[in-house]
Design a protein around this motif. Structure first.
Motif, PDB file in Angstrom:
ATOM      1  N   VAL B 110      46.715  40.159  31.840  1.00  0.00           N
ATOM      2  CA  VAL B 110      47.285  38.844  32.157  1.00  0.00           C
ATOM      3  C   VAL B 110      47.920  38.910  33.277  1.00  0.00           C
ATOM      4  N   ALA B 111      48.746  39.692  33.519  1.00  0.00           N
ATOM      5  CA  ALA B 111      49.783  39.632  34.853  1.00  0.00           C
ATOM      6  C   ALA B 111      48.998  39.833  36.001  1.00  0.00           C
ATOM      7  N   THR B 112      48.055  40.953  35.978  1.00  0.00           N
ATOM      8  CA  THR B 112      47.317  41.501  37.090  1.00  0.00           C
ATOM      9  C   THR B 112      46.240  40.305  37.592  1.00  0.00           C
ATOM     10  N   ALA B 113      45.788  39.396  36.517  1.00  0.00           N
ATOM     11  CA  ALA B 113      44.957  38.104  36.937  1.00  0.00           C
ATOM     12  C   ALA B 113      45.593  37.024  37.429  1.00  0.00           C
ATOM     13  N   GLN B 114      46.791  37.160  37.771  1.00  0.00           N
ATOM     14  CA  GLN B 114      47.680  36.139  38.444  1.00  0.00           C
ATOM     15  C   GLN B 114      47.660  36.121  40.071  1.00  0.00           C
ATOM     16  N   GLY B 115      47.959  35.341  40.700  1.00  0.00           N
ATOM     17  CA  GLY B 115      47.968  35.223  42.234  1.00  0.00           C
ATOM     18  C   GLY B 115      49.262  35.663  42.645  1.00  0.00           C
ATOM     19  N   SER B 116      50.433  35.451  42.196  1.00  0.00           N
ATOM     20  CA  SER B 116      51.584  35.430  42.877  1.00  0.00           C
ATOM     21  C   SER B 116      52.698  36.243  41.933  1.00  0.00           C
ATOM     22  N   GLN B 117      53.664  36.832  42.594  1.00  0.00           N
ATOM     23  CA  GLN B 117      54.403  37.932  41.838  1.00  0.00           C
ATOM     24  C   GLN B 117      55.298  37.291  40.844  1.00  0.00           C
ATOM     25  N   SER B 118      55.663  35.930  40.873  1.00  0.00           N
ATOM     26  CA  SER B 118      56.411  35.198  39.951  1.00  0.00           C
ATOM     27  C   SER B 118      55.365  34.879  38.738  1.00  0.00           C
ATOM     28  N   ASP B 119      54.149  34.506  38.854  1.00  0.00           N
ATOM     29  CA  ASP B 119      53.083  34.418  37.960  1.00  0.00           C
ATOM     30  C   ASP B 119      52.942  35.751  37.404  1.00  0.00           C
ATOM     31  N   GLU B 120      52.715  36.964  37.958  1.00  0.00           N
ATOM     32  CA  GLU B 120      52.389  37.982  37.207  1.00  0.00           C
ATOM     33  C   GLU B 120      53.670  38.297  36.463  1.00  0.00           C
ATOM     34  N   GLN B 121      55.007  37.972  36.762  1.00  0.00           N
ATOM     35  CA  GLN B 121      55.932  38.521  35.895  1.00  0.00           C
ATOM     36  C   GLN B 121      55.855  37.334  34.822  1.00  0.00           C
ATOM     37  N   ARG B 122      55.716  36.141  34.800  1.00  0.00           N
ATOM     38  CA  ARG B 122      55.418  35.199  33.671  1.00  0.00           C
ATOM     39  C   ARG B 122      54.330  35.559  32.828  1.00  0.00           C
ATOM     40  N   GLY B 123      53.146  35.818  33.355  1.00  0.00           N
ATOM     41  CA  GLY B 123      52.092  36.470  32.676  1.00  0.00           C
ATOM     42  C   GLY B 123      52.441  37.784  31.651  1.00  0.00           C
ATOM     43  N   PHE B 124      53.258  38.608  32.344  1.00  0.00           N
ATOM     44  CA  PHE B 124      53.450  39.750  31.531  1.00  0.00           C
ATOM     45  C   PHE B 124      54.563  39.598  30.479  1.00  0.00           C
ATOM     46  N   TRP B 125      55.409  38.785  30.708  1.00  0.00           N
ATOM     47  CA  TRP B 125      56.444  38.712  29.648  1.00  0.00           C
ATOM     48  C   TRP B 125      56.081  37.595  28.592  1.00  0.00           C
ATOM     49  N   TRP B 126      55.257  36.624  28.967  1.00  0.00           N
ATOM     50  CA  TRP B 126      54.913  35.675  27.901  1.00  0.00           C
ATOM     51  C   TRP B 126      53.665  36.490  27.017  1.00  0.00           C
ATOM     52  N   THR B 127      52.653  37.081  27.484  1.00  0.00           N
ATOM     53  CA  THR B 127      51.795  37.752  26.976  1.00  0.00           C
ATOM     54  C   THR B 127      52.416  38.825  26.086  1.00  0.00           C
ATOM     55  N   GLY B 128      53.267  39.726  26.474  1.00  0.00           N
ATOM     56  CA  GLY B 128      53.876  40.600  25.647  1.00  0.00           C
ATOM     57  C   GLY B 128      54.595  40.408  24.623  1.00  0.00           C
ATOM     58  N   VAL B 129      55.448  39.220  24.879  1.00  0.00           N
ATOM     59  CA  VAL B 129      56.185  38.894  23.656  1.00  0.00           C
ATOM     60  C   VAL B 129      55.586  38.005  22.694  1.00  0.00           C
ATOM     61  N   SER B 130      54.467  37.404  23.161  1.00  0.00           N
ATOM     62  CA  SER B 130      53.577  36.733  22.262  1.00  0.00           C
ATOM     63  C   SER B 130      52.741  37.685  21.308  1.00  0.00           C
ATOM     64  N   VAL B 131      52.188  38.779  21.809  1.00  0.00           N
ATOM     65  CA  VAL B 131      51.420  39.735  21.326  1.00  0.00           C
ATOM     66  C   VAL B 131      52.289  40.612  20.211  1.00  0.00           C
ATOM     67  N   PHE B 132      53.512  40.800  20.690  1.00  0.00           N
ATOM     68  CA  PHE B 132      54.451  41.477  19.953  1.00  0.00           C
ATOM     69  C   PHE B 132      54.741  40.772  18.799  1.00  0.00           C
ATOM     70  N   ILE B 133      54.897  39.541  18.776  1.00  0.00           N
ATOM     71  CA  ILE B 133      55.257  38.428  17.683  1.00  0.00           C
ATOM     72  C   ILE B 133      54.107  38.283  16.535  1.00  0.00           C
ATOM     73  N   PHE B 134      52.885  38.038  17.317  1.00  0.00           N
ATOM     74  CA  PHE B 134      51.790  37.996  16.181  1.00  0.00           C
ATOM     75  C   PHE B 134      51.321  39.189  15.660  1.00  0.00           C
TER      76      PHE B 134
END
Lengths: 99, 218
Positions: B110-134
């Motif tokens: 998800v991170a590497t599919a984003q266009g900017s560094q801040s979106d890459e960071q958000r993609g990484f954290w959102w997806t990492g935490v979401s997957v960890f919980i589920f």
């Protein structure tokens, strides 16, 4: 067994952590980043092959193929991820129920 | 963009589907519910976890060294993901431990599919935490249900996992170079699966990807 579980977890974690210890000057190089992107695509594509078309180290074609074709169609239509995954699982399960 | 949280939760829920089968496989392989949960909490890397319980299920205690080695080998790719994410996340000192634990297929894809560094960071954290919980909640559900679930393939969960990898790589396939790289890796993994140990075909796929990228630039 609990000890083995923890040891194996640490072994897997060591890879994740090692990647973050490489000095910034190497990993922030654009050339390196392009290769890292290509590796990500290569890893995910290999995982589709292994998860979708192999059973016990042998190449097999079964209901996972139509499931993947359906998934590709739904991705092309920009359906949400969860819809894609659930549909693929459902099609595969239906096929196995009848054949 | 608000699309990132939606994508992240969607991916978390999808991985939850096969976390149920992992939980069930763990207890039927002879692990306790606690040990099965420790794998999801500490190892937190689907392929490695399935490999570990798969080997233990067939070989029992005697197979533990093989189980650890298989899990370790299948975890190599997370190291590549970590190399890719390190400069994007820029985690200082000890906080690297946190980003390392969440460095998996999904968060990196998800991170590497984003266009900017801040979106890459958000993609990484959102997806990492979401997957960890589920992943952990559904592992627990699967471990509690245990062998009442039966063969995960009956529910098409093996297809779900394959489709998830396709969904993760999909956004990158808009470029013709990545289409070629993906196809080459796919072919190499299938061509080598019956002649090298488990875990290696995926790494050979990655190697081919790196080689094409490297030589394609010249």
């Amino acid at each position: 067994m609990t000890f083995a579980v923890i040891a194996a977890s640490l072994a897997v974690f060591s890879w994740k952590f090692l990647g973050y210890l490489v000095p910034e000057k190497y990993v922030s190089n654009p050339r390196f980043r392009e290769i890292a992107d290509a590796i990500t695509v290569g890893l995910l594509s290999s995982l589709i092959a292994i998860q979708g078309f192999t059973t016990d180290s042998a190449v097999t074609v079964d209901s996972r193929l139509p499931a993947l074709i359906l998934a590709a169609g739904l991705l092309y239509l920009r359906m949400p991820f969860i819809v894609v995954i659930a549909s693929a699982a459902a099609l595969s399960a239906l096929i196995r129920m009848f054949f | 963009m608000n699309r990132i949280p939606v994508v992240a939760v969607s991916i978390g829920m999808a991985t939850g589907i096969y976390a149920v089968s992992f939980g069930a496989l763990g207890v039927t392989a002879g692990l306790s519910i606690l040990e099965t949960m420790l794998l999801s909490l500490l190892m937190f890397s689907g392929a490695s976890q399935f490999a570990f319980v798969g080997v233990v299920a067939t070989g029992g205690m005697a197979a533990i060294p093989t189980a650890i080695a298989s899990a370790w080998l299948l975890g190599v790719r997370n190291g590549f993901y970590a190399l890719r994410m390190a400069p994007v996340l820029g985690m200082p000192g000890i906080s690297k431990l946190l980003s390392a634990q969440l460095t998996i297929d999904e968060s990196t894809a998800v991170a590497t599919a984003q266009g900017s560094q801040s979106d890459e960071q958000r993609g990484f954290w959102w997806t990492g935490v979401s997957v960890f919980i589920f992943w952990n909640l559904m592992t627990l559900a699967g471990a509690l249900l245990g062998d009442q679930i039966g063969d995960p393939a009956n529910y098409g969960l093996d297809s779900a996992a394959a489709a998830a990898f396709l969904g993760l790589v999909w956004p990158r396939l808009s470029s013709s170079k990545f289409k070629l790289i993906g196809l080459a890796a796919f072919v190499v993994a299938l061509a080598t699966i019956s002649i090298v140990p488990a875990g290696i075909p995926v790494l050979l796929g990655a190697l081919v990807a790196a080689v094409i990228q490297y030589w394609g630039k010249r």
